[in-house]
Scaffold this active site. Structure first.
Site, PDB file in Angstrom:
ATOM      1  N   GLY A   1      52.480  79.654  15.158  1.00 21.00           N
ATOM      2  CA  GLY A   1      52.099  80.505  16.070  1.00 21.00           C
ATOM      3  C   GLY A   1      52.264  79.182  17.332  1.00 21.00           C
ATOM      4  O   GLY A   1      53.211  78.783  17.535  1.00 21.00           O
ATOM      5  N   SER A   2      51.416  79.527  18.306  1.00 22.06           N
ATOM      6  CA  SER A   2      51.428  78.806  19.439  1.00 22.06           C
ATOM      7  C   SER A   2      51.434  77.199  19.545  1.00 22.06           C
ATOM      8  O   SER A   2      51.124  76.730  18.803  1.00 22.06           O
ATOM      9  CB  SER A   2      50.212  79.211  20.188  1.00 22.06           C
ATOM     10  OG  SER A   2      50.322  78.458  21.701  1.00 22.06           O
ATOM     11  N   SER A   3      52.015  76.804  20.608  1.00 23.03           N
ATOM     12  CA  SER A   3      51.782  75.309  20.702  1.00 23.03           C
ATOM     13  C   SER A   3      50.603  74.705  20.963  1.00 23.03           C
ATOM     14  O   SER A   3      50.534  73.300  21.002  1.00 23.03           O
ATOM     15  CB  SER A   3      52.951  74.829  21.837  1.00 23.03           C
ATOM     16  OG  SER A   3      52.493  75.295  22.821  1.00 23.03           O
ATOM     17  N   GLY A   4      49.691  75.702  21.177  1.00 19.91           N
ATOM     18  CA  GLY A   4      48.216  74.938  21.324  1.00 19.91           C
ATOM     19  C   GLY A   4      47.691  74.306  20.019  1.00 19.91           C
ATOM     20  O   GLY A   4      46.663  73.882  20.104  1.00 19.91           O
TER      21      GLY A   4
END
Lengths: 426, 159
Positions: B72-75
């Site tokens: 998923g996201s780079s967060g």
């Protein structure tokens, strides 16, 4: 990991404590990855201004310097933060002043973000405030080493532009900004940029919705691998590939794909695989397409739509224009909201061209800086939302506990005008 | 979460590479599904919130999180860093798919972490096992099996 004399100097404090802390993080990170060395970068896209409860607490304890030290450098010492060493931009963050009062999003968070913007822009951070920096002035060239966050931007940067970045995080981009260095690992190495999987579309992928659905299938299928995609693919535009890549990085972790004949590192299928024979293709046919559609539309039962969200990733000017054309002389359903998310620079262009006025006259809004998923807020009372974005349809139900419909732009505009979801797979 | 080591030799030892130093003993929480940060975990409660995840609703706070890797996201790293700052983080991490997201996430979560361990942790460690993660030596040891010796598996369903 090998360090140059310059890098050793940075580590040992020759350029100040903040740079030393940044180099310390890069060394820990590079060693953990197993990187042989660092590489120079002059293009960093990270995040510093996005409010969070943890960041607020750190800011209250020690100002933005403390927040940057802990969150962006993983350092607990009290340090001064100098001007960024290399060009750095802020990606999307929380809602800005244009969204004040529209949701339960805390006004204090908008204020906190404003304070952060002042601090960081003084230190050379360009507040692009978008998940699509490549739309508003940060367009890396082919082969350029970058340190970017935001999975949809990373996959666009690698695949469509042929620049080189891993999927970085808040701390690695924070350290890259102050040093101009990032581990030479993963996507930075030429040998890691060839395709590993081949996917073939047996159904026509010829518009924004179809590119998003195909991307969701590709990501689900290859996860973190590097796909090359072929088959019945119409010529995509920026918005199509922005949607496709975001979807591959949502259902999976794709950071780099190739479309032979379209994307720069794959003039041919052979080139995509680096001269090695391509594997047997994994097929995307009617059944797989239906699976994607049902998965993205398996999160809703009520067809009463309260909220329509467009612009994920942030809308292009062309997308805004199409939304405006569809809303000409129409009026949103009473009780249904429509938001279009876009970078502030494109909002300015939309204002200038009259698109914003058309959308606003219909009852919709053109908003900047963020999105409901990033800010974890939608219009009060939203129970069911509709979107043309596979990524937002995937994330928002989990984040806000609401129902979702995914469809075409026409279907979303229809839902905004009638208050009903009448979409279906054609 | 830490305590005196049980008597005797570990039941099983997995050898890998330590990427974040430190030694910790805690119960394992094992999943075959990759974990998403943004939209995948709630940092205030240390809970998996992705509806399609096999650990949906399960809390990882104080557990040795054994998982394939990040998605998923780079967060991702920022979300796990927030669990550290909020006091809801895992006690240690064990994963075998090396990505920038998971590696940076482990570093900023500051918990002992072993990667690329063999035999495959997903096949050999079970939820509720008492394990020791040695991030200095790159070792993961199974000290007691789930259900044996009075170890309780306490999965919190907080959603």
């Amino acid at each position: 990991m090998f360090l140059t004399d310059e890098e050793k100097g940075m580590r040992d404090g020759a350029e100040g404590e903040a740079v030393a802390a940044a180099m310390d993080l890069l060394i820990r990170y590079g060693d953990a990855l197993g990187a042989e060395r660092l590489v120079e970068t002059r293009n960093v896209a990270g995040t510093m201004t996005q409010p969070s409860p943890a960041k607020r607490r750190l800011f209250e304890e020690g100002g933005w310097a403390k927040a940057y030290a802990v969150i962006n450098l993983d350092c607990d010492r009290e340090i001064e933060i100098p001007r960024m060493r290399v060009p750095t931009c802020q990606l999307q963050h929380g809602f800005g002043p244009d969204a004040a009062g529209l949701t339960k999003y805390a006004p204090e968070s908008i204020e906190l973000q404003g304070s952060a913007e002042s601090y960081y822009s003084e230190r050379g951070v360009n507040i692009l405030a978008t998940c699509t920096p490549y739309q508003v002035g940060n367009l890396p060239v082919r082969g350029e080493h970058c340190a970017w966050m935001e999975s949809s931007a990373v996959v666009y940067c690698n695949s469509v532009l042929g620049a080189r970045t891993n999927c970085e995080g808040g701390a690695s981009t924070g350290a890259a900004s102050l040093t101009g260095k990032i581990p030479y690992w993963g996507n930075h190495l030429p040998e890691n940029r060839f395709a590993t999987h081949l996917l073939q579309a047996d159904v026509s992928v010829d518009d924004f919705q179809e590119w998003g659905m195909f991307g969701y299938f590709v990501g689900e299928t290859v996860q973190e691998a590097r796909p090359a995609v072929i088959g019945e693919l119409a010529q995509p535009d920026l918005a199509d590939l922005k949607h496709f890549g975001a979807a591959t990085a949502t259902s999976g972790g794709v950071e780099l794909y190739h479309i032979p004949g379209i994307t720069p590192e794959a003039p041919s299928l052979e080139a995509a695989f680096g001269g090695r024979p391509a594997p047997e293709p994994i097929r995307y046919g009617p059944r797989e397409r239906e699976w994607v559609y049902e998965t993205l539309n398996g999160q809703g039962t009520s067809t009463d739509v309260d909220f329509v969200l467009l612009g994920c990733p942030h809308a292009s000017l062309d997308q805004i224009a199409r939304i405006a054309y569809l809303l000409e002389d129409r009026r949103l359903h009473d009780g249904t909201e429509l938001w279009v998310m876009t970078p502030r620079a494109l909002r300015t262009m939309a204002d200038r061209n009259g698109y914003t006025r058309t959308i606003t006259q219909a009852g919709g809004r053109v908003l900047t800086d963020s999105c409901p998923a990033m800010s974890k807020a939608a219009p009060p009372g939203t129970r069911v939302f509709a979107t043309d974005s596979a990524k937002q349809a995937h994330y928002l139900p989990a984040i806000l506990g609401i129902e979702a419909w995914f469809g075409s732009l026409d279907e979303c505009i229809d839902a905004a005008v009638t208050g009903r979801w009448r979409g279906g797979l054609s | 979460m830490t305590g005196p080591a049980p008597d005797g030799e570990p039941l099983l030892e997995l050898r890998g590479r330590g990427i974040v130093p430190g030694v910790v003993e805690a119960e394992a929480l094992v999943t075959h599904d990759a974990i998403s940060g943004f939209g995948g975990i709630d940092v205030a409660t240390g809970t998996i919130i992705e509806p399609r995840h096999e650990l949906f609703g399960v809390c990882f706070t104080g557990k040795v999180l054994v998982f394939p890797g990040a998605k998923g996201s780079s967060g991702w790293s920022g979300y796990f860093q927030s669990t550290r700052l909020m006091g809801t983080g895992p006690a240690a991490m064990v994963f075998n798919v090396l990505t920038t997201k998971a590696v940076l996430g482990a570093i900023v979560t500051r918990v002992p972490t072993v990667v690329e361990a063999e035999p495959d942790p997903l096949e050999t460690i079970r939820t509720g096992d008492l394990v020791r993660v040695d991030g200095d030596a790159g070792l993961v040891s199974v000290l007691r099996r789930a259900g044996a010796g009075g170890i309780q598996t306490t999965l919190a369903f907080t959603i």
